[in-house]
Design a protein around this motif. Structure first.
Motif, PDB file in Angstrom:
ATOM      1  N   LEU A  51       0.831  -1.206   0.000  1.00 22.37           N
ATOM      2  CA  LEU A  51       0.000   0.000   0.000  1.00 22.37           C
ATOM      3  C   LEU A  51       0.867   1.259   0.000  1.00 22.37           C
ATOM      4  O   LEU A  51       0.563   2.239  -0.695  1.00 22.37           O
ATOM      5  N   VAL A  52       1.947   1.237   0.759  1.00 21.39           N
ATOM      6  CA  VAL A  52       2.863   2.383   0.798  1.00 21.39           C
ATOM      7  C   VAL A  52       3.496   2.596  -0.583  1.00 21.39           C
ATOM      8  O   VAL A  52       3.608   3.736  -1.062  1.00 21.39           O
ATOM      9  N   GLN A  53       3.902   1.522  -1.230  1.00 22.79           N
ATOM     10  CA  GLN A  53       4.500   1.632  -2.562  1.00 22.79           C
ATOM     11  C   GLN A  53       3.506   2.189  -3.581  1.00 22.79           C
ATOM     12  O   GLN A  53       3.874   2.981  -4.459  1.00 22.79           O
ATOM     13  N   LEU A  54       2.249   1.787  -3.476  1.00 24.53           N
ATOM     14  CA  LEU A  54       1.235   2.326  -4.387  1.00 24.53           C
ATOM     15  C   LEU A  54       0.996   3.808  -4.128  1.00 24.53           C
ATOM     16  O   LEU A  54       0.824   4.595  -5.075  1.00 24.53           O
ATOM     17  N   ARG A  55       0.975   4.205  -2.853  1.00 24.41           N
ATOM     18  CA  ARG A  55       0.798   5.626  -2.537  1.00 24.41           C
ATOM     19  C   ARG A  55       1.967   6.458  -3.044  1.00 24.41           C
ATOM     20  O   ARG A  55       1.782   7.610  -3.459  1.00 24.41           O
ATOM     21  N   GLU A  56       3.175   5.897  -3.013  1.00 22.79           N
ATOM     22  CA  GLU A  56       4.335   6.604  -3.547  1.00 22.79           C
ATOM     23  C   GLU A  56       4.202   6.830  -5.056  1.00 22.79           C
ATOM     24  O   GLU A  56       4.793   7.764  -5.610  1.00 22.79           O
ATOM     25  N   ARG A  57       3.402   5.993  -5.712  1.00 23.65           N
ATOM     26  CA  ARG A  57       3.120   6.157  -7.131  1.00 23.65           C
ATOM     27  C   ARG A  57       1.867   7.012  -7.363  1.00 23.65           C
ATOM     28  O   ARG A  57       1.305   7.011  -8.450  1.00 23.65           O
ATOM     29  N   LYS A  58       1.417   7.704  -6.323  1.00 25.59           N
ATOM     30  CA  LYS A  58       0.282   8.628  -6.368  1.00 25.59           C
ATOM     31  C   LYS A  58      -1.054   7.926  -6.606  1.00 25.59           C
ATOM     32  O   LYS A  58      -1.985   8.505  -7.140  1.00 25.59           O
ATOM     33  N   VAL A  59      -1.133   6.650  -6.192  1.00 22.62           N
ATOM     34  CA  VAL A  59      -2.410   5.945  -6.185  1.00 22.62           C
ATOM     35  C   VAL A  59      -3.051   6.201  -4.823  1.00 22.62           C
ATOM     36  O   VAL A  59      -2.507   5.799  -3.796  1.00 22.62           O
ATOM     37  N   GLN A  60      -4.198   6.883  -4.816  1.00 28.64           N
ATOM     38  CA  GLN A  60      -4.846   7.250  -3.559  1.00 28.64           C
ATOM     39  C   GLN A  60      -5.642   6.059  -3.016  1.00 28.64           C
ATOM     40  O   GLN A  60      -6.862   5.996  -3.093  1.00 28.64           O
ATOM     41  N   ILE A  61      -4.911   5.109  -2.447  1.00 26.45           N
ATOM     42  CA  ILE A  61      -5.519   3.887  -1.938  1.00 26.45           C
ATOM     43  C   ILE A  61      -5.569   3.942  -0.420  1.00 26.45           C
ATOM     44  O   ILE A  61      -4.604   4.341   0.235  1.00 26.45           O
ATOM     45  N   ASN A  62      -6.732   3.587   0.139  1.00 27.64           N
ATOM     46  CA  ASN A  62      -6.944   3.653   1.576  1.00 27.64           C
ATOM     47  C   ASN A  62      -7.321   2.283   2.113  1.00 27.64           C
ATOM     48  O   ASN A  62      -8.206   1.622   1.564  1.00 27.64           O
ATOM     49  N   ARG A  63      -6.681   1.891   3.185  1.00 28.57           N
ATOM     50  CA  ARG A  63      -7.000   0.611   3.809  1.00 28.57           C
ATOM     51  C   ARG A  63      -8.267   0.746   4.645  1.00 28.57           C
ATOM     52  O   ARG A  63      -8.436   1.721   5.387  1.00 28.57           O
ATOM     53  N   GLU A  64      -9.168  -0.224   4.532  1.00 25.04           N
ATOM     54  CA  GLU A  64     -10.446  -0.179   5.235  1.00 25.04           C
ATOM     55  C   GLU A  64     -10.599  -1.345   6.207  1.00 25.04           C
ATOM     56  O   GLU A  64     -11.690  -1.835   6.444  1.00 25.04           O
ATOM     57  N   GLY A  65      -9.504  -1.801   6.756  1.00 26.90           N
ATOM     58  CA  GLY A  65      -9.573  -2.900   7.718  1.00 26.90           C
ATOM     59  C   GLY A  65      -9.493  -4.248   7.040  1.00 26.90           C
ATOM     60  O   GLY A  65      -9.137  -4.379   5.866  1.00 26.90           O
ATOM     61  N   SER A  66      -9.833  -5.297   7.784  1.00 26.52           N
ATOM     62  CA  SER A  66      -9.785  -6.656   7.249  1.00 26.52           C
ATOM     63  C   SER A  66     -10.967  -6.889   6.315  1.00 26.52           C
ATOM     64  O   SER A  66     -11.921  -6.121   6.290  1.00 26.52           O
ATOM     65  N   ALA A  67     -10.895  -7.981   5.551  1.00 30.26           N
ATOM     66  CA  ALA A  67     -11.924  -8.270   4.538  1.00 30.26           C
ATOM     67  C   ALA A  67     -13.163  -8.865   5.192  1.00 30.26           C
ATOM     68  O   ALA A  67     -13.484 -10.036   5.040  1.00 30.26           O
ATOM     69  N   GLU A  68     -13.889  -8.038   5.956  1.00 33.13           N
ATOM     70  CA  GLU A  68     -15.096  -8.500   6.639  1.00 33.13           C
ATOM     71  C   GLU A  68     -16.367  -8.024   5.950  1.00 33.13           C
ATOM     72  O   GLU A  68     -17.463  -8.312   6.404  1.00 33.13           O
ATOM     73  N   GLY A  69     -16.239  -7.280   4.892  1.00 32.26           N
ATOM     74  CA  GLY A  69     -17.383  -6.841   4.099  1.00 32.26           C
ATOM     75  C   GLY A  69     -16.901  -6.406   2.741  1.00 32.26           C
ATOM     76  O   GLY A  69     -16.043  -5.525   2.625  1.00 32.26           O
ATOM     77  N   PHE A  70     -17.391  -7.042   1.699  1.00 34.32           N
ATOM     78  CA  PHE A  70     -16.890  -6.761   0.349  1.00 34.32           C
ATOM     79  C   PHE A  70     -18.072  -6.701  -0.607  1.00 34.32           C
ATOM     80  O   PHE A  70     -18.826  -7.667  -0.740  1.00 34.32           O
ATOM     81  N   LEU A  71     -18.273  -5.544  -1.244  1.00 36.30           N
ATOM     82  CA  LEU A  71     -19.344  -5.345  -2.226  1.00 36.30           C
ATOM     83  C   LEU A  71     -20.717  -5.688  -1.650  1.00 36.30           C
ATOM     84  O   LEU A  71     -21.545  -6.313  -2.301  1.00 36.30           O
TER      85      LEU A  71
END
Length: 395
Positions: free
Chosen positions: A208-228
């Protein structure tokens, strides 16, 4: 802007424009000329909810009217893949067997990350309520980046995200183009939602840190306890339960069965196929038959395969339902009312084998009308295939 949540949606609009203009430099203002194909613009508002129906956040999305685009001028290619739920369930099963750490991530203003190629010149009107005026003429927006509503936006974003993941060492699967496999992290992509799996949590955070360094605005939302919209619960007994209580309750309400006078039933359908009922009375227009069938299909495909046969029977008559078809739809609703908290259980064994279980009723549709003609022996069929004795797909 009017309504009980007008202030919340107005603030969501301001947040959206700040992201588009200040953070991503999405467009530039230019004077309109006669040779421009200027697309209308609009706001799309959404109240995002948790799987149990609680309000999560208010979102405002500035969109272009892609229905006014001209092929060869505003866009060229449009196709873009999304992850199959077979892949999602497979990763859930492997996460239990291999004791993987899980995380869910969301990309803010996802489509706007991708730049438009030079050959695609797209012009749109300014956002309503935030227009800038000029004495020299009408100002319009020339897009530098892809925008929600454009036909090519999903394709450009998928190419943008996949190229970033591949440059970080992840390999795209040959079986699902939205499954990316790395030496330490596995990523499943469903448009702008991502599921991440790794042996250690720090490997997920590093990616996630590497993606943010590439200016991808990605945010972690916790563990996969709810998806779509699917609630995913992990039990200490190494099992996973997929439920959609919020959607199930909305279906019951849409069918008018939410009162205490509506009783439940033990089965979702009667024995045998649902007939065409060509001479029957039209279904009650107060209920949106097609919308309810759409919600049921989503519920069936993700957490409730027990209603698949009944739902698919009703779905055959979406465009001209009768009162008999609507009665069959309400029977499904009564069955769901008694099983609101039920869902699909994945209880994988330690053996990574694949099983397939097909079945057919052999001439169960004998003498049934199909496409306006009575035909001879036909049958209904279905199959379930599983991995580690847990269902992956069902048809």
């Amino acid at each position: 802007m009017k309504g009980p949540y007008a202030n919340e949606y107005y603030e969501a609009c301001r947040t959206e424009l700040k992201t588009l203009v200040d953070d991503l430099d999405c467009w530039e203002l230019v004077l309109r000329t006669d040779d421009m194909n200027v697309l209308p613009s609009t706001w799309a508002f959404k109240c995002k909810r948790y799987p149990d129906g609680r309000v999560k956040k208010f979102k405002a999305r500035f969109c272009a009217h892609g229905d006014r685009q001209v092929e060869g001028i505003d866009y060229f290619e449009t196709w873009s893949p999304v992850a199959q739920w077979v892949t999602v369930r497979l990763m859930m099963i492997l996460s239990v067997i291999l004791r993987l750490k899980t995380a869910q991530a969301d990309i803010t203003a996802a489509f706007v990350h991708a730049e438009l190629p030079p050959e695609e010149q797209v012009f749109i009107h300014q956002p309503h309520g935030f227009k800038v005026h000029c004495d020299e003429g009408e100002l319009v927006l020339r897009l530098k980046r892809s925008l929600y509503g454009l036909k090519q936006s999903p394709r450009h974003f998928y190419q943008y995200l996949s190229s970033n993941l591949e440059e970080l060492g992840l390999v795209k699967s040959n079986f699902d183009p939205c499954l990316f496999i790395g030496t330490k992290v596995i990523v499943v992509v469903y448009v702008d939602d991502c599921l991440l799996y790794a042996k250690e949590d720090r490997h997920i955070e590093d990616l996630l840190v590497q993606l943010r360094e590439r200016k991808v605005q990605i945010n972690r939302e916790g563990s996969a306890e709810g998806f779509l919209g699917v609630d995913v619960s992990y039990s200490p007994a190494d099992s996973i339960t997929l439920t959609q209580e919020g959607l199930t309750k909305r279906i019951i309400t849409a069918l008018g069965l939410d009162s205490s006078y509506s009783h439940s039933t033990d089965t979702p359908a009667e024995v045998g196929p649902l007939p065409k009922d060509a001479d029957g009375n039209p279904a009650d227009p107060l209920y949106n038959y097609a919308s309810i069938v759409g919600m049921l299909l989503y519920l069936t495909g993700h957490s409730r395969p027990d209603i698949a046969f009944a739902v698919h029977q009703c779905a055959r008559y979406t465009f001209k339902p009768t009162s008999r078809h609507f009665a069959a739809l309400k029977r499904i609703g009564r069955y769901l009312k008694g099983t609101v908290d039920k869902g699909l259980i994945l209880r994988p064994s330690k053996y990574l084998h694949v099983d397939c279980f097909p079945d057919a009723d052999f001439a169960g549709l004998y003498n049934q009308e199909m496409n306006g003609r009575v035909r001879g022996p036909r049958h209904l069929w279905g199959l379930v295939f599983s991995r580690s004795r847990s269902p992956l797909g069902f048809f």
